[in-house]
Design a protein around this motif. Structure first.
Motif, short mmCIF file in Angstrom:
data_model
loop_
_atom_site.label_atom_id
_atom_site.label_comp_id
_atom_site.label_asym_id
_atom_site.label_seq_id
_atom_site.Cartn_x
_atom_site.Cartn_y
_atom_site.Cartn_z
N ALA A 70 36.12 -3.94 51.90
CA ALA A 70 36.40 -3.32 50.61
C ALA A 70 37.14 -2.00 50.76
CB ALA A 70 35.11 -3.11 49.83
N GLY A 71 37.02 -1.39 51.94
CA GLY A 71 37.65 -0.09 52.17
C GLY A 71 36.67 1.06 52.08
N LYS A 72 35.38 0.76 52.18
CA LYS A 72 34.36 1.80 52.03
C LYS A 72 34.52 2.91 53.06
CE LYS A 72 31.59 -1.45 52.60
NZ LYS A 72 30.46 -2.33 52.91
N SER A 73 34.70 2.52 54.31
CA SER A 73 34.81 3.53 55.38
C SER A 73 36.12 4.30 55.27
CB SER A 73 34.71 2.85 56.75
OG SER A 73 33.47 2.20 56.89
N THR A 74 37.21 3.58 55.07
CA THR A 74 38.52 4.22 55.01
C THR A 74 38.63 5.15 53.80
OG1 THR A 74 39.51 2.29 56.08
CG2 THR A 74 41.00 3.82 54.96
N ILE A 75 38.32 4.60 52.62
CA ILE A 75 38.39 5.40 51.40
C ILE A 75 37.35 6.51 51.42
CG2 ILE A 75 38.04 5.36 48.90
CD1 ILE A 75 40.70 4.23 49.75
N GLY A 76 36.16 6.19 51.90
CA GLY A 76 35.10 7.19 51.95
C GLY A 76 35.48 8.37 52.81
N ARG A 77 36.04 8.09 53.99
CA ARG A 77 36.43 9.18 54.90
C ARG A 77 37.56 10.02 54.30
NH1 ARG A 77 36.35 6.35 58.87
NH2 ARG A 77 34.50 7.04 59.98
N LEU A 78 38.55 9.36 53.70
CA LEU A 78 39.67 10.09 53.10
C LEU A 78 39.22 10.92 51.89
CD1 LEU A 78 42.44 7.33 53.27
CD2 LEU A 78 42.34 9.44 54.62
N ALA A 79 38.35 10.31 51.08
CA ALA A 79 37.85 11.03 49.90
C ALA A 79 37.04 12.25 50.32
CB ALA A 79 37.00 10.10 49.04
N ALA A 80 36.21 12.08 51.34
CA ALA A 80 35.39 13.19 51.83
C ALA A 80 36.28 14.32 52.33
CB ALA A 80 34.47 12.70 52.94
N ASP A 81 37.36 13.95 53.01
CA ASP A 81 38.28 14.97 53.53
C ASP A 81 38.94 15.74 52.39
OD1 ASP A 81 39.80 16.15 55.82
OD2 ASP A 81 41.50 15.26 54.75
N ARG A 82 39.36 15.02 51.35
CA ARG A 82 40.00 15.67 50.20
C ARG A 82 39.01 16.53 49.42
NH1 ARG A 82 44.67 12.67 48.45
NH2 ARG A 82 44.52 13.70 46.41
N LEU A 83 37.76 16.09 49.37
CA LEU A 83 36.74 16.80 48.59
C LEU A 83 36.02 17.87 49.41
CD1 LEU A 83 35.23 13.67 46.81
CD2 LEU A 83 36.67 15.42 45.75
N LYS A 84 36.38 17.97 50.69
CA LYS A 84 35.75 18.95 51.59
C LYS A 84 34.24 18.70 51.71
CE LYS A 84 39.77 20.96 51.74
NZ LYS A 84 40.69 20.64 52.86
N LEU A 85 33.89 17.43 51.85
CA LEU A 85 32.49 17.04 52.00
C LEU A 85 32.30 16.31 53.33
CD1 LEU A 85 31.69 15.59 48.44
CD2 LEU A 85 31.12 17.85 49.32
N PRO A 86 31.10 16.35 53.89
CA PRO A 86 30.84 15.56 55.11
C PRO A 86 30.85 14.07 54.79
CG PRO A 86 28.83 16.63 54.33
CD PRO A 86 29.94 17.17 53.49
N PHE A 87 31.20 13.27 55.79
CA PHE A 87 31.23 11.82 55.63
C PHE A 87 30.34 11.17 56.68
CE2 PHE A 87 32.93 7.72 57.07
CZ PHE A 87 32.80 6.99 55.89
N LEU A 88 29.58 10.15 56.26
CA LEU A 88 28.73 9.42 57.19
C LEU A 88 28.86 7.93 56.96
CD1 LEU A 88 25.38 11.47 57.07
CD2 LEU A 88 27.09 11.48 58.90
N GLU A 89 28.80 7.18 58.07
CA GLU A 89 28.68 5.72 58.03
C GLU A 89 27.21 5.40 58.22
OE1 GLU A 89 30.51 2.90 57.97
OE2 GLU A 89 32.58 3.39 58.48
N LEU A 90 26.63 4.65 57.30
CA LEU A 90 25.20 4.38 57.39
C LEU A 90 24.85 3.65 58.69
CD1 LEU A 90 22.45 4.61 56.10
CD2 LEU A 90 22.89 2.48 54.87
#
Length: 304
Positions: free
Chosen positions: A141-161
């Motif tokens: 679905a793009g969870k990891s890719t979109i999640g990582r990019l969104a976190a970078d843009r939002l200045k938030l940490p990103f984690l893969e469960l």
């Protein structure tokens, strides 16, 4: 409508009550305007000059006999440095604790507001979710890719469960399942979701597609994270997985696409419980990312 009949004809009680309510309301507004003017120590003439409302009309207003228009009343309120709701609302701002608290709340920092809300409304779901985002959906679905990019843009940490599960267990996920079975994996999954929520107030999390099949864990996720379902057509799910170099879904299994469709169909109602969803079908990565960020902004998921 309530009414009584006398020898002189009918008298409608409902109309009398309405007239009484109107009279009391106009008197209340007049009292508040006069009190506000006195607090500012200005004459009716001065108020007239500032507001552009005639002295005669102001006199009628303060006496409770002037049925002023909302636009003129707004001009009077602005001239008195008041909010119009202070003149017409049920709560008098100078005698009401509720209005005083509202004023203090507006001046408070985001952290102070959160503390107040936690005391007054501890079951508020928005408070429980804080600024935590979780992307759900099928593999590809793009969870990891979109999640990582969104976190970078939002200045938030990103984690893969799954990476958190591997770190907690000290072994890859496939070994966890081989050693402890699906039940052991789900137990670690739940513990990881809870640990992340307890550790981070602000986080972007990508979870495995099957988390929705575990009711207790999924319900916890829904309560403590703003969940976004990244959905796509089955063909796109499969194509993205293969584009990443993973041929396992198709290897030796000609019915893989049918199985994928069945999985998606069986989980669709569960995924739909997410707080929001984005259909990524036919969208490129930049367009999908922009849509996700726009949704997060419009829904106020990161609002303090």
């Amino acid at each position: 409508m309530d009414e009584i009949v006398t020898f002189g004809g009918r008298v409608t009680l409902g109309q009398d009550r309405q007239a009484d309510d109107t009279e009391r309301f106009l008197e209340m507004v007049g009292d508040r305007v006069r009190a506000a003017r006195n607090r500012r120590s200005i004459s009716r003439k001065t108020l007239s000059e500032i507001s552009g409302v005639s002295q005669r009309y102001l006199a009628q207003l303060e006496s409770g006999t002037g049925n002023i228009s909302i636009l003129l009343l707004r001009r009077v309120a602005e001239a008195l440095d008041h909010k119009i709701e202070w003149l017409v609302g049920e709560e008098d701002p100078y005698t009401s604790d509720a209005v005083a608290m509202m004023s203090l709340y507006r001046q408070a920092t985001g952290e102070q507001r959160m503390r107040v809300l936690e005391i007054l409304d501890p079951d508020n779901p928005h408070l429980r979710r804080s600024r935590r985002l979780a992307f759900i959906g099928l593999r590809g679905a793009g969870k990891s890719t979109i999640g990582r990019l969104a976190a970078d843009r939002l200045k938030l940490p990103f984690l893969e469960l799954n990476e958190e599960i591997e770190q907690a267990s000290g072994m890859p996920v496939n070994e966890v399942i081989a050693l402890y079975g699906q039940e052991g994996y789900r137990r670690l999954e739940k513990q990881s979701v809870e640990r992340i929520a307890a550790t981070y107030d602000s986080i972007v999390l990508a979870v495995a597609g099957g988390i929705v099949s575990e009711p207790e864990t999924f319900n916890y996720l829904l309560r403590h994270y703003h969940t976004i379902w990244l959905k796509a057509r089955p063909e796109e799910h499969m194509g993205r997985v293969r584009a990443q170099g993973d041929e396992r879904p198709m290897a030796g299994n000609p019915a893989a696409m049918d199985e994928l469709r069945n999985i998606l169909m069986s989980r669709e109602a569960l995924y739909a419980r997410a707080e929001a969803q984005i259909d990524t079908s036919g969208r490129g990565l930049p367009e999908t990312l922009d849509a996700v960020l726009d949704l997060i902004e419009k829904r106020g998921f990161l609002r303090a």
